[in-house]
Every structure is written in C-alpha cells, then in structure tokens.
Write an enzyme that holds these catalytic residues in place. Structure first.
Site, mmCIF file in Angstrom:
data_model
loop_
_atom_site.group_PDB
_atom_site.id
_atom_site.type_symbol
_atom_site.label_atom_id
_atom_site.label_comp_id
_atom_site.label_asym_id
_atom_site.label_seq_id
_atom_site.Cartn_x
_atom_site.Cartn_y
_atom_site.Cartn_z
ATOM 1 N N LYS A 13 0.834 -1.216 0.000
ATOM 2 C CA LYS A 13 0.000 0.000 0.000
ATOM 3 C C LYS A 13 0.869 1.266 0.000
ATOM 4 O O LYS A 13 0.631 2.192 -0.764
ATOM 5 C CB LYS A 13 -0.934 0.005 1.225
ATOM 6 C CG LYS A 13 -1.834 -1.229 1.314
ATOM 7 C CD LYS A 13 -2.757 -1.184 2.510
ATOM 8 C CE LYS A 13 -2.059 -1.164 3.859
ATOM 9 N NZ LYS A 13 -1.255 -2.375 4.155
ATOM 10 N N ARG A 86 -9.027 1.026 9.505
ATOM 11 C CA ARG A 86 -8.580 -0.344 9.765
ATOM 12 C C ARG A 86 -9.592 -1.119 10.597
ATOM 13 O O ARG A 86 -9.355 -2.281 10.920
ATOM 14 C CB ARG A 86 -7.268 -0.309 10.531
ATOM 15 C CG ARG A 86 -6.047 -0.778 9.725
ATOM 16 C CD ARG A 86 -4.844 -0.363 10.496
ATOM 17 N NE ARG A 86 -3.655 -1.129 10.328
ATOM 18 C CZ ARG A 86 -2.556 -0.631 9.750
ATOM 19 N NH1 ARG A 86 -2.562 0.560 9.205
ATOM 20 N NH2 ARG A 86 -1.466 -1.348 9.736
ATOM 21 N N ARG A 125 11.906 -5.574 4.213
ATOM 22 C CA ARG A 125 11.570 -4.150 3.967
ATOM 23 C C ARG A 125 12.585 -3.220 4.628
ATOM 24 O O ARG A 125 12.946 -3.399 5.780
ATOM 25 C CB ARG A 125 10.166 -3.862 4.518
ATOM 26 C CG ARG A 125 9.818 -2.384 4.497
ATOM 27 C CD ARG A 125 8.337 -2.135 4.581
ATOM 28 N NE ARG A 125 7.761 -2.433 5.883
ATOM 29 C CZ ARG A 125 6.474 -2.277 6.164
ATOM 30 N NH1 ARG A 125 5.630 -1.854 5.244
ATOM 31 N NH2 ARG A 125 6.013 -2.570 7.363
ATOM 32 N N ARG A 158 12.065 -1.570 10.278
ATOM 33 C CA ARG A 158 11.143 -1.181 11.347
ATOM 34 C C ARG A 158 11.161 -2.197 12.484
ATOM 35 O O ARG A 158 11.257 -3.398 12.264
ATOM 36 C CB ARG A 158 9.719 -1.072 10.766
ATOM 37 C CG ARG A 158 9.457 0.302 10.186
ATOM 38 C CD ARG A 158 8.175 0.368 9.415
ATOM 39 N NE ARG A 158 7.026 -0.224 10.095
ATOM 40 C CZ ARG A 158 5.798 -0.224 9.579
ATOM 41 N NH1 ARG A 158 5.566 0.313 8.404
ATOM 42 N NH2 ARG A 158 4.803 -0.777 10.238
ATOM 43 N N ARG A 169 0.410 -9.040 13.814
ATOM 44 C CA ARG A 169 -0.261 -8.046 12.957
ATOM 45 C C ARG A 169 -1.186 -8.729 11.950
ATOM 46 O O ARG A 169 -2.222 -8.176 11.577
ATOM 47 C CB ARG A 169 0.787 -7.173 12.253
ATOM 48 C CG ARG A 169 1.429 -6.168 13.222
ATOM 49 C CD ARG A 169 2.804 -5.716 12.779
ATOM 50 N NE ARG A 169 2.801 -4.878 11.614
ATOM 51 C CZ ARG A 169 3.853 -4.746 10.781
ATOM 52 N NH1 ARG A 169 4.967 -5.432 11.014
ATOM 53 N NH2 ARG A 169 3.778 -3.953 9.769
HETATM 54 P P1 ADP Z 1 2.351 -1.813 3.185
HETATM 55 O O1 ADP Z 1 2.392 -0.302 3.078
HETATM 56 O O2 ADP Z 1 1.095 -2.396 2.617
HETATM 57 O O3 ADP Z 1 2.651 -2.309 4.566
HETATM 58 P P2 ADP Z 1 4.840 -1.694 1.635
HETATM 59 O O4 ADP Z 1 4.479 -0.811 0.489
HETATM 60 O O5 ADP Z 1 5.667 -1.099 2.731
HETATM 61 O O6 ADP Z 1 3.512 -2.394 2.251
HETATM 62 O O7 ADP Z 1 5.560 -2.990 1.016
HETATM 63 C C1 ADP Z 1 6.105 -4.005 1.873
HETATM 64 C C2 ADP Z 1 7.414 -4.519 1.278
HETATM 65 O O8 ADP Z 1 7.137 -5.227 0.063
HETATM 66 C C3 ADP Z 1 8.413 -3.416 0.915
HETATM 67 O O9 ADP Z 1 9.716 -3.882 1.201
HETATM 68 C C4 ADP Z 1 8.208 -3.205 -0.584
HETATM 69 O O10 ADP Z 1 9.419 -2.768 -1.225
HETATM 70 C C5 ADP Z 1 7.808 -4.614 -1.052
HETATM 71 N N1 ADP Z 1 6.836 -4.589 -2.147
HETATM 72 C C6 ADP Z 1 5.796 -3.726 -2.330
HETATM 73 N N2 ADP Z 1 5.089 -4.022 -3.429
HETATM 74 C C7 ADP Z 1 5.693 -5.135 -3.964
HETATM 75 C C8 ADP Z 1 5.432 -5.948 -5.126
HETATM 76 N N3 ADP Z 1 4.397 -5.679 -5.946
HETATM 77 N N4 ADP Z 1 6.250 -7.011 -5.345
HETATM 78 C C9 ADP Z 1 7.283 -7.287 -4.504
HETATM 79 N N5 ADP Z 1 7.581 -6.562 -3.409
HETATM 80 C C10 ADP Z 1 6.796 -5.498 -3.139
HETATM 81 P P1 AMP Z 2 1.547 0.539 9.340
HETATM 82 O O1 AMP Z 2 2.684 1.501 9.132
HETATM 83 O O2 AMP Z 2 0.345 0.870 8.503
HETATM 84 O O3 AMP Z 2 1.971 -0.905 9.214
HETATM 85 O O4 AMP Z 2 1.067 0.752 10.853
HETATM 86 C C1 AMP Z 2 1.952 0.513 11.940
HETATM 87 C C2 AMP Z 2 1.155 0.417 13.246
HETATM 88 O O5 AMP Z 2 0.496 1.672 13.498
HETATM 89 C C3 AMP Z 2 0.038 -0.618 13.261
HETATM 90 O O6 AMP Z 2 0.520 -1.920 13.569
HETATM 91 C C4 AMP Z 2 -0.874 -0.046 14.359
HETATM 92 O O7 AMP Z 2 -0.337 -0.289 15.650
HETATM 93 C C5 AMP Z 2 -0.785 1.449 14.121
HETATM 94 N N1 AMP Z 2 -1.836 1.929 13.184
HETATM 95 C C6 AMP Z 2 -1.646 2.437 11.925
HETATM 96 N N2 AMP Z 2 -2.824 2.778 11.369
HETATM 97 C C7 AMP Z 2 -3.783 2.470 12.280
HETATM 98 C C8 AMP Z 2 -5.205 2.559 12.299
HETATM 99 N N3 AMP Z 2 -5.901 3.043 11.259
HETATM 100 N N4 AMP Z 2 -5.865 2.126 13.411
HETATM 101 C C9 AMP Z 2 -5.198 1.648 14.466
HETATM 102 N N5 AMP Z 2 -3.855 1.518 14.515
HETATM 103 C C10 AMP Z 2 -3.149 1.930 13.445
#
Ligand code: ADP
Ligand code: AMP
Length: 219
Positions: A13, A86, A125, A158, A169
């Site tokens: 995302k 969420r 990541r 992270r 998660r």
């Molecule tokens: P989210 O925001 O949904 O948690 P991220 O955008 O941070 O996910 O993506 C999670 C990991 O997967 C990152 O390391 C990113 O570079 C990788 N990634 C994202 N999209 C793809 C894809 N289409 N194919 C392979 N790896 C991806």
């Molecule tokens: P993310 O960066 O989206 O993976 O979010 C990291 C963490 O932030 C999550 O595991 C939750 O603890 C908190 N968080 C982010 N967005 C929300 C939301 N909309 N509602 C509740 N907790 C959230």
C-alpha cells in the site's frame, strides 16, 4: 475522488501510495507514518500509541479518528488513505467526516495477496524514516544497500517487522480489518487488485480502477 487502500501489512500500500501521489495528485496520508512521527516528536498521542504499535496491535479507534479528523480538516481535494480505516468504526467515522465536508463516500482498493507472502515482504523491507519511502532487499533494492536512492538518507528496518510481531499483525488484520472488505463490497465501493504482481503492474491496475471509477461517477 477519495481513495482508501485496504489490505494486510506488507501488501504494498505504501509503495503504491507514493507512486500514485505523483501521478494522480491525491494527497496521501499514511496513519502508520503519522503515528511514527508523533512518536519521534514525543507528543501525547505518540506516547499513547507506542505500546500498541510495538505489540502489533491497533491503536484505539478514538485516538486514530481524532488524529485523522484533524488531518483531513486541513485538506481540500482528493485524498489517498493508506492504513486508515482499519476497523469498521473507523470506516463509519470516515464516511461521516467526508459527508460533513460535502464529499462523496471514498472508494476502497483492496490489495489482494495471500497472507503466506507477507512474512518475506516485511522481513526484507527497508524504510527511509524521514520520507516513508520503502525498498525491499530482494524485490526493490536501493542502488547502495542501506541508503535511499532519492535523498541519500539512511534506511532502517522497522522494529515491528520482526517474525513474532508480523504474526500478531496478521491476526489483527484478519480479525479487525478484513471485515472492511464486506463493508465496502456491500456498498458497491470495493475494487480489488492482484497485489502479488510486480510493482509496475500493480500501479497500472490501480490506475485503471481509478480512471474507470472517475468515468462511472461522471456518467
Ligand atoms: P504496506 O504499506 O502495505 O505495509 P509496503 O508498500 O511497505 O507495504 O511494502 C512491503 C514490502 O514489500 C516493501 O519492502 C516493498 O518494497 C515490497 N513490495 C511492495 N510491493 C511489492 C510488489 N508488488 N512485489 C514485490 N515486493 C513489493
Ligand atoms: P503501518 O505503518 O500501517 O503498518 O502501521 C503501523 C502500526 O500503526 C500498526 O501496527 C498499528 O499499531 C498502528 N496503526 C496504523 N494505522 C492504524 C489505524 N488506522 N488504526 C489503528 N492503529 C493503526
């Protein structure tokens, strides 16, 4: 048009939100990034959120809704929401907020991906904590390991991208966030993309969805 990105952690995302912001001019909000900024700044919200985040649990709805009301009240024009809503109460609050601003209900783009792929995505990541830009050590590596291609800043892994917290998660996603799929589908507002494809292919699919939807709304 306002757009919600829905899907499990690691579905891509944030990656797509950053690309689309440039292409479609939607203002992007990532609740995860906002909460991490609050933590770094040591605000009361950051302090209240930190234990939940470290455990891989959701921060309570009331805190998130208040934060997003503040953020959205300051914007005009279309927004792209990554990581919000969420929970169903958050989705209901978002609908009310947009209605108050005289905007139509947001559409949701579901990042469809088998949860078995998530562990690998998150464990590899690397993030620029200043800009939120993400890389993957195998799928999207930076030119120099540990360094952002764009601003030369350091990349970090992270604290919540560890095997145990990822497992937690994913349980939280299934129990609390997945019901939003039925919520948006039931209202004819859900569009699904295959998030297992390469980044460029996913981007193209999302753009197709957004353009189709824009056409439908004009018709
Ligand atoms: P989210 O925001 O949904 O948690 P991220 O955008 O941070 O996910 O993506 C999670 C990991 O997967 C990152 O390391 C990113 O570079 C990788 N990634 C994202 N999209 C793809 C894809 N289409 N194919 C392979 N790896 C991806
Ligand atoms: P993310 O960066 O989206 O993976 O979010 C990291 C963490 O932030 C999550 O595991 C939750 O603890 C908190 N968080 C982010 N967005 C929300 C939301 N909309 N509602 C509740 N907790 C959230």
């Amino acid at each position: 048009m306002d757009v919600v990105f829905l899907g499990p952690p690691g579905a891509g995302k944030g990656t797509q939100a950053q690309r689309l912001e440039r292409l479609e001019g939607l203002v992007q909000f990532s609740t995860g990034d906002l909460l991490r900024e609050h933590r770094t700044a040591g605000t009361p919200l950051g302090r209240a959120a930190q234990d939940y985040m470290d455990r891989g649990e959701l921060v309570p709805d009331a805190l998130i809704i208040e934060m997003m009301e503040g953020e959205l009240d300051r914007t005009n024009g279309g927004v792209l929401l990554d990581g919000f809503p969420r929970t169903v109460p958050q989705a209901v609050a978002l609908d009310a907020l947009l209605a108050r601003k005289g905007r139509r209900p947001a559409i949701a783009v579901l990042f469809d991906i088998d949860l078995s792929l998530i562990q690998e995505r998150l464990e590899g990541r690397w993030t620029n904590p200043r800009t939120g830009r993400v890389y993957h050590e195998r799928f999207a590596p930076p030119r120099v390991a540990g360094i952002d291609d764009e601003d030369g800043g350091p990349l970090i892994q992270r604290d919540d991208d560890t095997a145990e917290t990822i497992r937690k998660r994913l349980v939280v996603y299934r129990e609390q966030t997945e019901p939003l799929v039925a919520y948006y589908r039931g209202q004819g507002r859900l569009y699904s993309v295959d998030a297992t494809q390469p980044v460029d292919v996913v981007s193209a699919e999302i753009e197709r969805v957004l353009h189709r939807r824009t056409g439908e709304r004009r018709a």
